[in-house]
Design a protein around this motif. Structure first.
Motif, PDB file in Angstrom:
ATOM      1  N   ALA A  35       8.355  -7.335   8.826  1.00  0.00           N
ATOM      2  CA  ALA A  35       8.151  -7.258  10.283  1.00  0.00           C
ATOM      3  C   ALA A  35       6.670  -7.381  10.646  1.00  0.00           C
ATOM      4  O   ALA A  35       5.812  -6.762  10.021  1.00  0.00           O
ATOM      5  CB  ALA A  35       8.727  -5.939  10.801  1.00  0.00           C
ATOM      6  N   GLY A  36       6.392  -8.193  11.637  1.00  0.00           N
ATOM      7  CA  GLY A  36       5.042  -8.303  12.181  1.00  0.00           C
ATOM      8  C   GLY A  36       4.072  -9.002  11.259  1.00  0.00           C
ATOM      9  O   GLY A  36       2.852  -8.843  11.381  1.00  0.00           O
ATOM     10  N   GLN A  37       4.588  -9.776  10.352  1.00  0.00           N
ATOM     11  CA  GLN A  37       3.670 -10.397   9.398  1.00  0.00           C
ATOM     12  C   GLN A  37       4.084 -11.833   9.084  1.00  0.00           C
ATOM     13  O   GLN A  37       5.266 -12.098   8.873  1.00  0.00           O
ATOM     14  CB  GLN A  37       3.716  -9.563   8.120  1.00  0.00           C
ATOM     15  N   ALA A  38       3.094 -12.735   9.034  1.00  0.00           N
ATOM     16  CA  ALA A  38       3.414 -14.126   8.708  1.00  0.00           C
ATOM     17  C   ALA A  38       3.888 -14.199   7.270  1.00  0.00           C
ATOM     18  O   ALA A  38       3.369 -13.493   6.410  1.00  0.00           O
ATOM     19  CB  ALA A  38       2.178 -14.993   8.907  1.00  0.00           C
ATOM     20  N   ARG A  39       4.894 -15.050   7.029  1.00  0.00           N
ATOM     21  CA  ARG A  39       5.491 -15.122   5.688  1.00  0.00           C
ATOM     22  C   ARG A  39       4.458 -15.484   4.616  1.00  0.00           C
ATOM     23  O   ARG A  39       4.549 -15.059   3.468  1.00  0.00           O
ATOM     24  CB  ARG A  39       6.605 -16.152   5.692  1.00  0.00           C
ATOM     25  N   ASN A  40       3.451 -16.262   5.007  1.00  0.00           N
ATOM     26  CA  ASN A  40       2.471 -16.717   4.019  1.00  0.00           C
ATOM     27  C   ASN A  40       1.350 -15.721   3.755  1.00  0.00           C
ATOM     28  O   ASN A  40       0.523 -15.929   2.885  1.00  0.00           O
ATOM     29  CB  ASN A  40       1.867 -18.052   4.481  1.00  0.00           C
ATOM     30  N   ASP A  41       1.340 -14.638   4.522  1.00  0.00           N
ATOM     31  CA  ASP A  41       0.250 -13.670   4.400  1.00  0.00           C
ATOM     32  C   ASP A  41       0.557 -12.698   3.250  1.00  0.00           C
ATOM     33  O   ASP A  41       1.487 -11.901   3.345  1.00  0.00           O
ATOM     34  CB  ASP A  41       0.133 -12.910   5.730  1.00  0.00           C
ATOM     35  N   ILE A  42      -0.247 -12.785   2.192  1.00  0.00           N
ATOM     36  CA  ILE A  42       0.026 -11.897   1.051  1.00  0.00           C
ATOM     37  C   ILE A  42      -1.039 -10.806   0.923  1.00  0.00           C
ATOM     38  O   ILE A  42      -1.104 -10.115  -0.091  1.00  0.00           O
ATOM     39  CB  ILE A  42       0.167 -12.685  -0.271  1.00  0.00           C
ATOM     40  N   SER A  43      -1.840 -10.668   1.979  1.00  0.00           N
ATOM     41  CA  SER A  43      -2.923  -9.665   1.893  1.00  0.00           C
ATOM     42  C   SER A  43      -2.373  -8.244   1.785  1.00  0.00           C
ATOM     43  O   SER A  43      -3.047  -7.342   1.312  1.00  0.00           O
ATOM     44  CB  SER A  43      -3.852  -9.778   3.108  1.00  0.00           C
ATOM     45  N   TYR A  44      -1.104  -8.065   2.225  1.00  0.00           N
ATOM     46  CA  TYR A  44      -0.517  -6.710   2.153  1.00  0.00           C
ATOM     47  C   TYR A  44      -0.259  -6.276   0.711  1.00  0.00           C
ATOM     48  O   TYR A  44      -0.006  -5.111   0.444  1.00  0.00           O
ATOM     49  CB  TYR A  44       0.802  -6.667   2.947  1.00  0.00           C
ATOM     50  N   ILE A  45      -0.298  -7.232  -0.229  1.00  0.00           N
ATOM     51  CA  ILE A  45       0.017  -6.877  -1.632  1.00  0.00           C
ATOM     52  C   ILE A  45      -1.247  -6.298  -2.271  1.00  0.00           C
ATOM     53  O   ILE A  45      -2.096  -7.015  -2.818  1.00  0.00           O
ATOM     54  CB  ILE A  45       0.535  -8.104  -2.408  1.00  0.00           C
ATOM     55  N   ASN A  46      -1.398  -4.997  -2.117  1.00  0.00           N
ATOM     56  CA  ASN A  46      -2.568  -4.325  -2.700  1.00  0.00           C
ATOM     57  C   ASN A  46      -2.193  -2.875  -3.023  1.00  0.00           C
ATOM     58  O   ASN A  46      -1.065  -2.442  -2.759  1.00  0.00           O
ATOM     59  CB  ASN A  46      -3.764  -4.403  -1.745  1.00  0.00           C
ATOM     60  N   GLU A  47      -3.126  -2.149  -3.590  1.00  0.00           N
ATOM     61  CA  GLU A  47      -2.803  -0.808  -4.101  1.00  0.00           C
ATOM     62  C   GLU A  47      -2.483   0.214  -3.004  1.00  0.00           C
ATOM     63  O   GLU A  47      -2.014   1.309  -3.299  1.00  0.00           O
ATOM     64  CB  GLU A  47      -3.917  -0.314  -5.032  1.00  0.00           C
ATOM     65  N   ASP A  48      -2.711  -0.174  -1.729  1.00  0.00           N
ATOM     66  CA  ASP A  48      -2.317   0.746  -0.646  1.00  0.00           C
ATOM     67  C   ASP A  48      -0.805   0.934  -0.590  1.00  0.00           C
ATOM     68  O   ASP A  48      -0.308   1.871   0.038  1.00  0.00           O
ATOM     69  CB  ASP A  48      -2.783   0.212   0.721  1.00  0.00           C
ATOM     70  N   LEU A  49      -0.065   0.031  -1.241  1.00  0.00           N
ATOM     71  CA  LEU A  49       1.396   0.169  -1.242  1.00  0.00           C
ATOM     72  C   LEU A  49       1.852   1.353  -2.105  1.00  0.00           C
ATOM     73  O   LEU A  49       2.971   1.845  -1.967  1.00  0.00           O
ATOM     74  CB  LEU A  49       2.057  -1.111  -1.785  1.00  0.00           C
ATOM     75  N   ILE A  50       0.989   1.784  -3.022  1.00  0.00           N
ATOM     76  CA  ILE A  50       1.389   2.857  -3.951  1.00  0.00           C
ATOM     77  C   ILE A  50       1.546   4.176  -3.202  1.00  0.00           C
ATOM     78  O   ILE A  50       0.703   4.553  -2.378  1.00  0.00           O
ATOM     79  CB  ILE A  50       0.322   3.024  -5.070  1.00  0.00           C
ATOM     80  N   THR A  51       2.650   4.874  -3.504  1.00  0.00           N
ATOM     81  CA  THR A  51       2.810   6.220  -2.956  1.00  0.00           C
ATOM     82  C   THR A  51       3.245   7.150  -4.085  1.00  0.00           C
ATOM     83  O   THR A  51       4.165   6.828  -4.834  1.00  0.00           O
ATOM     84  CB  THR A  51       3.818   6.245  -1.775  1.00  0.00           C
ATOM     85  N   TYR A  52       2.536   8.259  -4.218  1.00  0.00           N
ATOM     86  CA  TYR A  52       2.907   9.234  -5.247  1.00  0.00           C
ATOM     87  C   TYR A  52       4.006  10.119  -4.666  1.00  0.00           C
ATOM     88  O   TYR A  52       3.847  10.672  -3.575  1.00  0.00           O
ATOM     89  CB  TYR A  52       1.693  10.074  -5.647  1.00  0.00           C
ATOM     90  N   VAL A  53       5.125  10.210  -5.378  1.00  0.00           N
ATOM     91  CA  VAL A  53       6.273  10.959  -4.844  1.00  0.00           C
ATOM     92  C   VAL A  53       6.620  12.107  -5.797  1.00  0.00           C
ATOM     93  O   VAL A  53       6.133  12.167  -6.931  1.00  0.00           O
ATOM     94  CB  VAL A  53       7.504  10.036  -4.636  1.00  0.00           C
ATOM     95  N   THR A  54       7.511  12.982  -5.312  1.00  0.00           N
ATOM     96  CA  THR A  54       7.943  14.137  -6.104  1.00  0.00           C
ATOM     97  C   THR A  54       8.373  13.695  -7.494  1.00  0.00           C
ATOM     98  O   THR A  54       9.095  12.706  -7.652  1.00  0.00           O
ATOM     99  CB  THR A  54       9.155  14.814  -5.416  1.00  0.00           C
ATOM    100  N   ASP A  55       7.936  14.441  -8.485  1.00  0.00           N
ATOM    101  CA  ASP A  55       8.192  14.053  -9.870  1.00  0.00           C
ATOM    102  C   ASP A  55       9.679  14.149 -10.209  1.00  0.00           C
ATOM    103  O   ASP A  55      10.418  14.921  -9.590  1.00  0.00           O
ATOM    104  CB  ASP A  55       7.390  14.979 -10.812  1.00  0.00           C
ATOM    105  N   ARG A  56      10.086  13.396 -11.226  1.00  0.00           N
ATOM    106  CA  ARG A  56      11.435  13.507 -11.814  1.00  0.00           C
ATOM    107  C   ARG A  56      11.553  14.894 -12.473  1.00  0.00           C
ATOM    108  O   ARG A  56      10.612  15.346 -13.132  1.00  0.00           O
ATOM    109  CB  ARG A  56      11.580  12.403 -12.848  1.00  0.00           C
TER     110      ARG A  56
END
Ligand code: NAD
Ligand code: TYD
Length: 376
Positions: A292-313
Motif C-alpha cells: 500500500a502507498g508504494q510504487a511497485r518498483n520502489d525497493i528502498s523499503y527493503i532494509n533493516e528497519d523491517l526487523i522487529t524483535y518479538v517475544t521469544d519462543r
C-alpha cells in the motif's frame, strides 16, 4: 531398487524424490504422504509424470495403507521423512507430534518387519531379505541445546527440550529398539537446519523472504542470538542417499553444514542479498506483492528497519552445531554448498516461484500467522 519415501510432498522429502529421480536410473519410488498443511502435491507434480514415481495419499499411522503398499511393491528401502516438523506448532499442540512422529514411525517399522522378515535364525532372531533397509530422518534437536562452544556428535546424550524434539527422540529410540530387538536393518540420520527450494514459509528463512516481498515486519525471536547450523537441502539429500546405500547397518550419522549462524545475521543477510538481487534484476520485482502507498518498483523499503524483535519462543534452544566427521570419514560425504551461494539460490527460487508460495499458503496460513505472531 524400490523406495518408499514418506513425507515426499514436504520440503526435504520432495527434494529427495527429485534428487533420486535425477541421480539413479534404475529405481522406483512410492511416495506416501497424507498432505497435511505442510505437504503439497504441486511440489512433485512434474515428477509424477515420471513412470518411476507413484503417489499414495495416506497416513503413516494407517497400517492398512502401509501394508497395502508393501503388498503391491517389493520395497527395498523405507526413508521416513513424514513428520510434524515445526517447533512452534509443537508448543501449541504437542499431541499430533507424538501421534505422527512416534506412532507413525512404529507403524512403518512394523510393516517393514512383517514384509521383510524371511524366518528365524538359530537363536530365534528374525532374518531379513537381502538389500533392505529402514532409514529414519531425524534431527540434531534430539541432542538438546548447546552453550557457546562444543558440537553434537553421535554419542552426545539425547536431551530433547521441545515437544517436537521429544517426539523425534521417541521415534529414534523406537527405531533403535527395532534394530536391537528384532535385528532389523536400520539407520538414523540427524541433520541440522535445512534450507532451499520448497521450504514451507513458517520456518525462518522462507518466512523472512515471504515477509520482505509483502513489506511485512520480520519477526526475530528474543534477541536474535540463537545459533543454527544451516545445511543446503540438496547436500542433505546426498547424505541420505549415501547412508541408504552405504551406511553401516545400525549406525547413526550426524549431517551438518559446517555453517553456524546467529538468527539475526541470517535475517540481515537475506535483507541485503535480496535487495541486491532486486537491484540487479528488476524483472524479479514482479515478485513483490502490492504494498500500500508504494510504487511497485520502489525497493528502498527493503532494509533493516523491517526487523522487529518479538517475544521469544518458549524453551528456545540456544545453539545447535553438528560434528559431521563420522559421515565424512566413513562415507566420504561433505557439505558442498557454501551458505553465501545457497542463500542466493534459495532467494532466486522464491523470486521465481511465487505461484508455489501462493498455493501452499492458500489454506489456513493467514489464520496460523495471526495466531502465532499476533500475540508476540
Ligand atoms: P515438512 O513439514 O516440510 O514435511 C513433512 C511432510 O510429511 C509433509 O508432506 C506432510 O504432509 C507429511 N506428513 C505429516 N504427517 C504425516 C502422516 N501422518 N502421514 C503421512 N505423511 C505425513 O518437513 P521437512 O522439513 O521436509 O522435514 C522432513 C523430515 O526431516 C522430518 O522428519 C523432520 O523432523 C526432519 N528434519 C527436518 C529439518 C529441517 O530443517 N526442515 C531438520 C532436521 C530434521
Ligand atoms: P525454525 O526455522 O523454526 O527452525 P528450528 O526451530 O527447528 O531451528 O527456526 C530457526 C530459528 O529461527 C530458531 O532459533 C527460531 C528462530 N525464528 C525466529 O526468530 N523468527 C521466526 O519467525 C521463526 C519461524 C523462527
Amino acid at each position: 531398487m524400490i523406495y518408499l519415501v514418506t513425507g515426499g510432498a514436504g520440503f526435504i522429502g520432495a527434494n529427495f524424490v527429485k534428487y533420486l529421480l535425477g541421480t539413479h536410473r534404475e529405481i522406483q519410488i512410492v511416495v506416501l504422504d497424507s498432505l497435511t498443511y505442510a505437504g503439497n502435491l504441486g511440489t512433485i507434480k512434474e515428477d509424477l509424470k515420471d513412470a518411476r514415481l507413484t503417489f499414495v495419499k495416506g497416513d503413516i499411522k494407517d497400517s492398512k495403507v502401509v501394508d497395502g503398499i508393501f503388498d503391491r511393491h517389493p520395497i527395498n528401502f523405507v526413508v521416513n521423512f513424514a513428520a510434524e516438523s515445526h517447533v512452534d506448532r509443537s508448543i501449541e499442540n504437542p499431541q499430533v507430534f507424538l501421534e505422527t512422529n512416534i506412532l507413525g514411525t512404529q507403524n512403518l517399522l512394523d510393516a517393514a518387519k512383517k514384509h521383510w522378515s524371511t524366518g528365524k535364525d538359530d537363536h530365534g532372531y528374525p532374518t531379513y531379505k537381502a538389500g533392505v533397509k529402514y532409514l529414519q530422518v531425524s534431527t540434531d534437536e534430539v541432542y538438546g541445546s548447546l552453550g557457546a562452544t562444543g558440537y553434537f556428535t553421535e554419542t552426545t546424550p539425547l536431551d530433547p527440550r521441545s515437544p517436537y524434539s521429544a517426539s523425534k527422540t521417541g521415534a529414534d529410540l523406537i527405531v533403535k529398539a527395532y534394530g536391537e530387538t528384532y535385528k532389523m536393518p536400520v539407520n538414523i540420520t540427524r541433520c541440522s537446519n535445512n534450507y532451499g527450494p520448497y521450504h514451507f514459509p513458517e520456518k525462518l528463512i522462507p518466512l523472512i523472504i515471504k515477509n520482505i516481498l509483502e513489506g511485512k515486519k520480520l519477526p526475530v525471536y528474543g534477541d536474535g542470538s540463537n545459533v543454527r547450523d544451516w545445511l543446503y537441502v540438496e547436500d542433505h539429500c546426498k547424505a541420505i542417499d549415501a547412508v541408504v546405500l552405504r551406511g553401516t547397518v545400525g549406525e547413526v550419522y550426524n549431517v551438518g553444514g559446517h555453517n553456524e549462524k546467529k538468527n539475526i545475521d541470517i535475517v540481515k543477510l537475506i535483507i541485503s542479498t535480496m535487495r541486491q538481487m532486486l537491484e540487479e534484476h528488476p524483472e524479479y520485482r514482479t515478485a513483490i506483492k502490492g504494498i500500500a502507498g508504494q510504487a511497485r518498483n520502489d525497493i528502498s523499503y527493503i532494509n533493516e528497519d523491517l526487523i522487529t524483535y518479538v517475544t521469544d519462543r518458549l524453551g528456545h534452544d540456544q545453539r545447535y552445531a553438528i560434528d559431521p566427521s563420522k559421515i565424512t570419514a566413513e562415507l566420504g560425504w561433505e557439505p558442498e554448498t557454501k551458505f553465501e551461494d545457497g542463500i542466493v539460490k534459495t532467494i532466486r527460487w522464491y523470486l521465481e516461484n511465487q505461484d508455489w508460495v501462493d498455493e501452499v499458503t492458500s489454506g489456513d496460513y493467514q489464520k496460523y500467522y495471526k495466531q502465532m505472531y499476533g500475540k508476540r
